[in-house]
Design an enzyme around this catalytic site. Sequence first.
Site, short mmCIF file in Angstrom:
data_model
loop_
_atom_site.label_atom_id
_atom_site.label_comp_id
_atom_site.label_asym_id
_atom_site.label_seq_id
_atom_site.Cartn_x
_atom_site.Cartn_y
_atom_site.Cartn_z
N LEU A 41 -44.26 -3.41 -27.68
CA LEU A 41 -45.17 -2.54 -28.43
C LEU A 41 -46.23 -3.30 -29.24
O LEU A 41 -47.18 -2.69 -29.72
CB LEU A 41 -44.37 -1.67 -29.41
N SER A 42 -46.03 -4.61 -29.42
CA SER A 42 -46.86 -5.30 -30.42
C SER A 42 -47.85 -6.27 -29.80
O SER A 42 -47.58 -7.48 -29.71
CB SER A 42 -45.96 -6.03 -31.42
N GLY A 66 -50.45 -8.92 -29.58
CA GLY A 66 -50.73 -9.97 -30.56
C GLY A 66 -49.46 -10.68 -31.00
O GLY A 66 -49.52 -11.73 -31.64
N ASN A 67 -48.31 -10.11 -30.65
CA ASN A 67 -47.00 -10.71 -30.96
C ASN A 67 -46.42 -11.15 -29.62
O ASN A 67 -45.99 -10.33 -28.80
CB ASN A 67 -46.15 -9.65 -31.67
N VAL A 68 -46.46 -12.48 -29.40
CA VAL A 68 -46.16 -13.03 -28.08
C VAL A 68 -44.75 -12.66 -27.59
O VAL A 68 -44.55 -12.26 -26.45
CB VAL A 68 -46.32 -14.58 -28.13
N ASN A 92 -41.86 -6.55 -43.75
CA ASN A 92 -42.99 -5.63 -43.62
C ASN A 92 -42.74 -4.28 -44.28
O ASN A 92 -43.53 -3.36 -44.11
CB ASN A 92 -43.32 -5.39 -42.14
N GLU A 131 -49.44 -5.10 -44.28
CA GLU A 131 -48.19 -5.44 -43.59
C GLU A 131 -47.12 -5.93 -44.57
O GLU A 131 -46.13 -6.55 -44.18
CB GLU A 131 -48.47 -6.49 -42.52
N ARG A 133 -54.04 -7.85 -38.77
CA ARG A 133 -53.43 -6.60 -39.25
C ARG A 133 -53.67 -6.33 -40.75
O ARG A 133 -53.55 -5.21 -41.19
CB ARG A 133 -51.91 -6.65 -39.02
N HIS A 162 -48.65 -12.45 -38.41
CA HIS A 162 -48.45 -12.35 -39.85
C HIS A 162 -48.48 -13.76 -40.43
O HIS A 162 -48.08 -14.71 -39.73
CB HIS A 162 -47.07 -11.75 -40.20
N ASP A 192 -46.42 -15.06 -42.37
CA ASP A 192 -45.08 -15.66 -42.44
C ASP A 192 -44.63 -16.27 -41.11
O ASP A 192 -43.51 -16.76 -40.99
CB ASP A 192 -44.03 -14.68 -43.02
N CYS A 198 -38.55 -12.56 -41.34
CA CYS A 198 -39.01 -11.18 -41.07
C CYS A 198 -37.93 -10.18 -41.47
O CYS A 198 -38.23 -9.05 -41.82
CB CYS A 198 -39.27 -10.97 -39.59
O1 SUG Z 1 -44.46 -5.88 -36.16
N1 SUG Z 1 -42.15 -6.53 -33.61
C1 SUG Z 1 -42.52 -6.65 -35.00
C2 SUG Z 1 -42.06 -7.98 -35.56
C3 SUG Z 1 -42.28 -8.07 -37.04
C4 SUG Z 1 -42.05 -9.43 -37.57
N2 SUG Z 1 -42.23 -9.47 -38.97
C5 SUG Z 1 -42.74 -10.49 -39.67
N3 SUG Z 1 -43.39 -11.48 -39.11
N4 SUG Z 1 -42.67 -10.44 -40.93
C6 SUG Z 1 -44.03 -6.47 -35.17
O2 SUG Z 1 -44.77 -6.94 -34.30
C7 SUG Z 1 -41.84 -5.35 -31.50
C8 SUG Z 1 -41.21 -4.05 -31.05
C9 SUG Z 1 -41.16 -3.94 -29.55
O3 SUG Z 1 -42.00 -4.53 -28.86
O4 SUG Z 1 -40.25 -3.24 -29.05
C10 SUG Z 1 -42.17 -5.36 -32.99
O5 SUG Z 1 -42.46 -4.31 -33.55
#
Ligand code: SUG
Length: 445
Positions: free
Chosen positions: A21-22, A24-26, A110, A174, A214, A250, A252, A369
């Site tokens: 779902l994210s 930008g989050n590898v 978050n 965030e 974000r 983020h 962090d 996190c």
């Molecule tokens: O917001 N992952 C979260 C991870 C949050 C990490 N938090 C910190 N760095 N503080 C996010 O990207 C993935 C969910 C999914 O793909 O099923 C997700 O929401």
Amino acid sequence: MKQFEVNFDGLVGPTHNYAGLSFGNVASLNNAKSNSSPKQAAKQGLKKMKALADMGMQQGVLAPQERPDILTLRRLGFTGTDAQVLEKAAKQAPAIFLACCSASSMWTANAATVSPSADTADGRVHFTPANLTNKFHRSLEPEVTGRILKATFADERYFQHHSHLPDNEHFGDEGAANHTRLCSDYGHAGVEMFVFGRYAFDASKPAPKRFPARQTLEACQAIARLHGLSDEGVVYVQQNPHVIDQGVFHNDVIAVGNRNVLFYHEQAFFNTQSALDEIQRKYGDEKLHFIQVDTQDVSVEDAVKTYLFNTQIISLPNDEMAIIAPTECQENPAVSRYLDKLLTLGTPIKQVHFFDVKQSMRNGGGPACLRLRVALTDQEVDAVNPNTLMNDSLFSRLNQWVDKHYRDELTFDDLRDPQLLTESRSALDELTQIMKLGSVYPFQR
Ligand code: SUG
């Protein structure tokens, strides 16, 4: 008066899954659609909480949220019984459906931004839930997060709760993932460092090109105003847009601080030297430990892969600092070599402890996190809902609760099973009794 940093970890919810779902989050994208284990995820989290409590730390627990989020699906026009709502949404709008199943509230870094009483104008601890506007699945969290925080920190003499910022990209927030506090001791006024990814109202300023930023500067400033922080106690630092484009969604993921230590990657910030100068000037005469990790020792790519900076730096009761790191750091040669070296540098960091939080890591959530830091005096600790504080009995109670309600494995198709909704609700209903939270969930109201 004694003063502590209490880590409130998110308890992983029963629908923990990998939905990609994210953007930008590898890790979230790379693991999309693999099977998950909610039971293992919850137990890995509980183990870390218990280990920190056993090290003599104060440790808290924040309850997960109700998922699948039937209320949101109804707001989006799906009708009928709860089972029909699930079925229709899964069939007609699978992307929306998946967002409404995410257990993402587990990443309590978050959940909110917290300013301790030593920093605020009215001498209370201030909480602002993060609006998490950048991702639809996360934007569903702030309302219930606010209720859970109020049920955990109820005493208005000590705790002040704000609403989340207006739900708009201009005020994308965030929470504590972009907030670091430097202080000589937790109960002394500190410098609150807010890190932002972009300016909301000025497109001419530097910003990432590939992945979203974000957090905005304007959101950080609004929180500082709400919390009654003095200008001399706040520093705003822009994140380096190039690292956001490499998966540092983020701050962090690339920097972490504790007391008089700031541990960060060479490429973390846009204008590093002026940021560090301002932090030191506002901090005062005592020298801060700025521990910079150079790219030649650890690349940004390795930092993102291993979450070297998504470690917790904690002050143990004997005042030594320890790093709480994911096992991925141990397995990566460059990072493991760096951590060995770090212990010889003569900084306050003297120990490293590794934890297996792989279920969370696969969604881009490391040890840091999973926790929300709340610096409290002993009087304030006494005012916290005692049923949220980790000890032997809560640990075994919550493990039994997980064994009773959580599935060992969750496949993608299981999410639409109405039985999973029933299981999740009965788990959460029991949890609100264990933790004495009252009726915080929509299904209880
Ligand atoms: O917001 N992952 C979260 C991870 C949050 C990490 N938090 C910190 N760095 N503080 C996010 O990207 C993935 C969910 C999914 O793909 O099923 C997700 O929401």
